[in-house]
Design a protein around this motif. Structure first.
Motif, PDB file in Angstrom:
ATOM      1  N   GLU A 160      48.439  -0.553  -4.836  1.00 32.46           N
ATOM      2  CA  GLU A 160      47.614  -1.276  -5.782  1.00 32.46           C
ATOM      3  C   GLU A 160      46.305  -1.764  -5.349  1.00 32.46           C
ATOM      4  O   GLU A 160      45.874  -1.369  -4.202  1.00 32.46           O
ATOM      5  CB  GLU A 160      48.444  -2.727  -6.106  1.00 32.46           C
ATOM      6  CG  GLU A 160      48.692  -3.387  -4.647  1.00 32.46           C
ATOM      7  CD  GLU A 160      47.933  -4.836  -4.534  1.00 32.46           C
ATOM      8  OE1 GLU A 160      48.002  -5.666  -5.616  1.00 32.46           O
ATOM      9  OE2 GLU A 160      47.297  -4.893  -3.539  1.00 32.46           O
TER      10      GLU A 160
ATOM     11  N   GLU B 132      58.368   5.189  -6.657  1.00 33.47           N
ATOM     12  CA  GLU B 132      59.232   4.618  -7.393  1.00 33.47           C
ATOM     13  C   GLU B 132      60.050   5.652  -8.036  1.00 33.47           C
ATOM     14  O   GLU B 132      59.645   6.942  -7.838  1.00 33.47           O
ATOM     15  CB  GLU B 132      58.633   3.777  -8.576  1.00 33.47           C
ATOM     16  CG  GLU B 132      57.957   2.726  -7.956  1.00 33.47           C
ATOM     17  CD  GLU B 132      57.546   1.822  -9.333  1.00 33.47           C
ATOM     18  OE1 GLU B 132      58.456   0.958  -9.613  1.00 33.47           O
ATOM     19  OE2 GLU B 132      56.413   1.443  -9.575  1.00 33.47           O
TER      20      GLU B 132
ATOM     21  N   TYR C 192      51.072 -14.246  -5.162  1.00 31.28           N
ATOM     22  CA  TYR C 192      50.690 -15.124  -6.324  1.00 31.28           C
ATOM     23  C   TYR C 192      50.691 -16.692  -5.985  1.00 31.28           C
ATOM     24  O   TYR C 192      51.788 -17.112  -5.145  1.00 31.28           O
ATOM     25  CB  TYR C 192      51.368 -14.786  -7.567  1.00 31.28           C
ATOM     26  CG  TYR C 192      50.922 -13.239  -8.006  1.00 31.28           C
ATOM     27  CD1 TYR C 192      49.512 -13.188  -8.184  1.00 31.28           C
ATOM     28  CD2 TYR C 192      51.781 -12.486  -8.290  1.00 31.28           C
ATOM     29  CE1 TYR C 192      49.035 -11.981  -8.962  1.00 31.28           C
ATOM     30  CE2 TYR C 192      51.548 -11.243  -8.643  1.00 31.28           C
ATOM     31  CZ  TYR C 192      49.972 -10.959  -8.753  1.00 31.28           C
ATOM     32  OH  TYR C 192      49.720  -9.607  -9.395  1.00 31.28           O
TER      33      TYR C 192
HETATM   34  P1  HAM Z   1      51.598  -4.942 -10.666  1.00 29.35           P
HETATM   35  O1  HAM Z   1      52.339  -5.645 -11.625  1.00 29.35           O
HETATM   36  O2  HAM Z   1      52.489  -4.276  -9.642  1.00 29.35           O
HETATM   37  O3  HAM Z   1      50.324  -5.634 -10.103  1.00 29.35           O
HETATM   38  O4  HAM Z   1      51.006  -3.341 -11.687  1.00 29.35           O
HETATM   39  C1  HAM Z   1      50.132  -3.612 -12.535  1.00 29.35           C
HETATM   40  C2  HAM Z   1      50.632  -2.860 -13.546  1.00 29.35           C
HETATM   41  O5  HAM Z   1      50.284  -1.392 -12.987  1.00 29.35           O
HETATM   42  C3  HAM Z   1      51.831  -2.567 -14.374  1.00 29.35           C
HETATM   43  O6  HAM Z   1      51.893  -3.564 -15.324  1.00 29.35           O
HETATM   44  C4  HAM Z   1      51.831  -1.408 -14.855  1.00 29.35           C
HETATM   45  O7  HAM Z   1      51.145  -1.274 -16.137  1.00 29.35           O
HETATM   46  C5  HAM Z   1      51.179  -0.377 -13.824  1.00 29.35           C
HETATM   47  N1  HAM Z   1      52.082  -0.005 -12.803  1.00 29.35           N
HETATM   48  C6  HAM Z   1      52.550  -0.310 -11.747  1.00 29.35           C
HETATM   49  N2  HAM Z   1      53.429   0.592 -11.299  1.00 29.35           N
HETATM   50  C7  HAM Z   1      53.412   1.795 -11.787  1.00 29.35           C
HETATM   51  C8  HAM Z   1      53.969   2.960 -11.943  1.00 29.35           C
HETATM   52  N3  HAM Z   1      55.002   3.391 -10.659  1.00 29.35           N
HETATM   53  N4  HAM Z   1      53.813   3.843 -12.709  1.00 29.35           N
HETATM   54  C9  HAM Z   1      52.861   3.627 -13.837  1.00 29.35           C
HETATM   55  N5  HAM Z   1      52.232   2.388 -13.873  1.00 29.35           N
HETATM   56  C10 HAM Z   1      52.513   1.352 -13.079  1.00 29.35           C
HETATM   57  C11 HAM Z   1      49.400  -5.074  -9.323  1.00 29.35           C
HETATM   58  O8  HAM Z   1      49.398  -3.922  -8.924  1.00 29.35           O
HETATM   59  C12 HAM Z   1      48.486  -6.234  -9.013  1.00 29.35           C
HETATM   60  N6  HAM Z   1      47.588  -5.664  -8.119  1.00 29.35           N
HETATM   61  C13 HAM Z   1      47.768  -6.820 -10.031  1.00 29.35           C
HETATM   62  C14 HAM Z   1      46.718  -8.014  -9.756  1.00 29.35           C
HETATM   63  C15 HAM Z   1      45.323  -7.614  -9.632  1.00 29.35           C
HETATM   64  N7  HAM Z   1      47.118  -9.034  -9.459  1.00 29.35           N
HETATM   65  C16 HAM Z   1      45.999  -9.923  -9.038  1.00 29.35           C
HETATM   66  N8  HAM Z   1      44.987  -8.827  -9.085  1.00 29.35           N
END
Ligand code: HAM
Length: 434
Positions: free
Chosen positions: A80, A113, A261
């Motif tokens: 991320e 995943e 968070y």
């Molecule tokens: P997260 O909920 O882990 O948050 O990921 C954000 C978005 O990334 C998800 O809602 C989804 O759309 C996409 N995503 C996550 N994992 C996958 C995957 N394996 N395949 C496809 N899409 C995926 C974060 O990453 C935090 N860094 C968000 C954030 C930014 N919070 C504060 N600042």
């Protein structure tokens, strides 16, 4: 065995990339419209950055990181973008340079995943991180920013889920309440949740396992346990969202899978698109302690990230097509020399041009020009070159005439501009410049 791409990692071929470009360029301009500037951090970071910031007992850290050792460094492919952005913020002492920083990023992330529709091992995120403003005005503005972007790119149905996780004191009291709630049913929980029961019972609320879901259904709500400052922040958020007219679903079960968070938490879910279990288009929230946890000053922050693959499934497959200005069809060696030079002159004038270097038959070249959607096809045969002209076929109007070879680039460029004027296409599109 035939070599294939790594499971859960996808090739994006040029035709498909056009839709990606649309989402990405719209995101860039939308972010810049709101005062965000791009940050690009490395794809590899020290593993400890993620274990400490995302949390030891999260799925991401426990099961999903691509980590390895090289030259005695423990490294991880970023799962991320938030931890890396915060690390860069601290490393470059940004808070001493400006009180508020608005950063956005686009790029690949990696999580091991189980692959499914909308869930990959390499996926792309577009996200923003906003440092230095404790909110809740900026929290509401960020959610409105995202909703406006989703509407801009044509996501038809989505629901904004919001919750507050409170600050450290609130969460400690909530943790104790959850331990009390789950203790009598501990043995009925999934193995993961039993293991996390004491360390991180909030994770149980985030579990998809039906056994955990059942036990979570009657769990206490954190919104009933907010202290005065957290409650004021939460109320402020709802008020500003109301001012902006953003409908939200208040969802006290929303905890999300990352431990950093504090207070505001949100997730936007697709309500129309067929995304199966992966309906979260994006997620985000406030992480007021991360900068300090990384050795920086106490700087509050909030951010979000959206998965571009999930946005693609949720947006109409709009007819974004590549268009070509001129296709150059040399019919002999001398024609090839002239075509090479003419193509270079056309490109210098901003007209996209392709030379057919296959030396094939005219019919095949015209078919290729058609399939590329070229506006003009320029034929460079021996007899034309000898007379100092080229033949120009307008592939849309089905007309044909000749132009002097001398000054042909400028004349072709003017023609394309005229086609744009008469068909109402904009000049860039007609030149094939996008
Ligand atoms: P997260 O909920 O882990 O948050 O990921 C954000 C978005 O990334 C998800 O809602 C989804 O759309 C996409 N995503 C996550 N994992 C996958 C995957 N394996 N395949 C496809 N899409 C995926 C974060 O990453 C935090 N860094 C968000 C954030 C930014 N919070 C504060 N600042």
């Amino acid at each position: 065995m035939e070599l294939r791409a790594v499971r859960g990692m996808n090739d994006i071929l040029p035709e498909e990339a056009l839709r990606w470009h649309y989402l990405e360029s719209t995101f860039r301009s939308h972010a810049e419209l709101h005062g965000y500037g791009e940050v690009r951090t490395p794809i590899l970071e020290h593993t400890s950055l993620f274990t400490r910031q995302i949390g030891e007992t999260t799925d991401v850290v426990e099961k999903e990181m691509y980590s390895f050792e090289r030259h005695s460094d423990n490294l991880t492919l970023r799962p991320e973008g938030t931890a890396g952005a915060a690390r860069a913020y601290v490393e470059h002492g940004i808070n001493a340079k400006e009180p508020v920083s608005r950063w956005y990023y686009l790029g690949p992330m990696f999580r091991a995943e189980r692959p499914a529709k909308g869930r990959y091992r390499q996926f792309y995120q577009a996200g923003c991180e906003h440092f230095g403003d404790p909110g809740p005005l900026c929290d509401a503005e960020m959610i409105d920013f995202i909703a406006a972007y989703l509407r801009k790119i044509g996501v038809s149905g989505f629901a904004v889920h919001v919750n507050s996780l409170g600050s450290a004191g609130t969460r400690e009291r909530y943790r104790a309440a959850l331990v009390e709630h789950f203790a009598p049913v501990r043995s009925t929980l999934s193995e993961d949740s039993q293991r996390r029961f004491e360390k991180n019972p909030l994770r149980i609320l985030d579990s998809k396992d039906p056994r955990d879901r059942e036990a979570s259904a009657s769990a206490p709500s954190i919104l009933d346990m907010l202290d005065d400052a957290d409650a004021a922040h939460w109320k402020g958020l709802l008020r500003y969202l109301d001012v902006l007219g953003v409908p939200v679903v208040i969802d006290p079960t929303l905890v999300r899978g990352l431990d950093y968070y504090t207070r505001t938490l949100f997730e936007i879910r697709a309500t129309d698109a067929d995304l199966g279990a992966q309906s979260a288009l994006l997620g985000g929230g406030r992480y007021d302690n991360m900068v300090e946890g990384l050795g920086g000053p106490k700087v509050p922050a909030i951010g979000f990230a959206m998965g571009l693959e999930r946005l693609l499934v949720s947006t109409p497959a709009s007819p974004v097509t590549r268009s070509l200005g001129c296709y150059l069809a040399p019919l002999a060696d001398i024609g090839a020399d002239k075509a090479l030079v003419l193509a270079r002159e056309l490109r210098a004038l901003g007209v996209t041009a392709e030379v057919d270097g296959r030396g094939g038959r005219l019919k095949a070249m015209l078919r290729r020009a058609d399939s590329l959607g070229a506006h003009l096809c320029v034929l460079l045969g021996d007899t034309e070159i000898a007379r100092g002209v080229v033949t120009v076929k307008n592939l849309r109007a089905h007309t044909q005439d000749e132009l002097p070879l001398e000054g042909a680039a400028r004349a072709l460029c003017d023609r394309i501009a005229a086609i744009a004027g008469s068909t109402g296409t904009d000049n860039d599109e007609a030149r094939g410049a996008r």
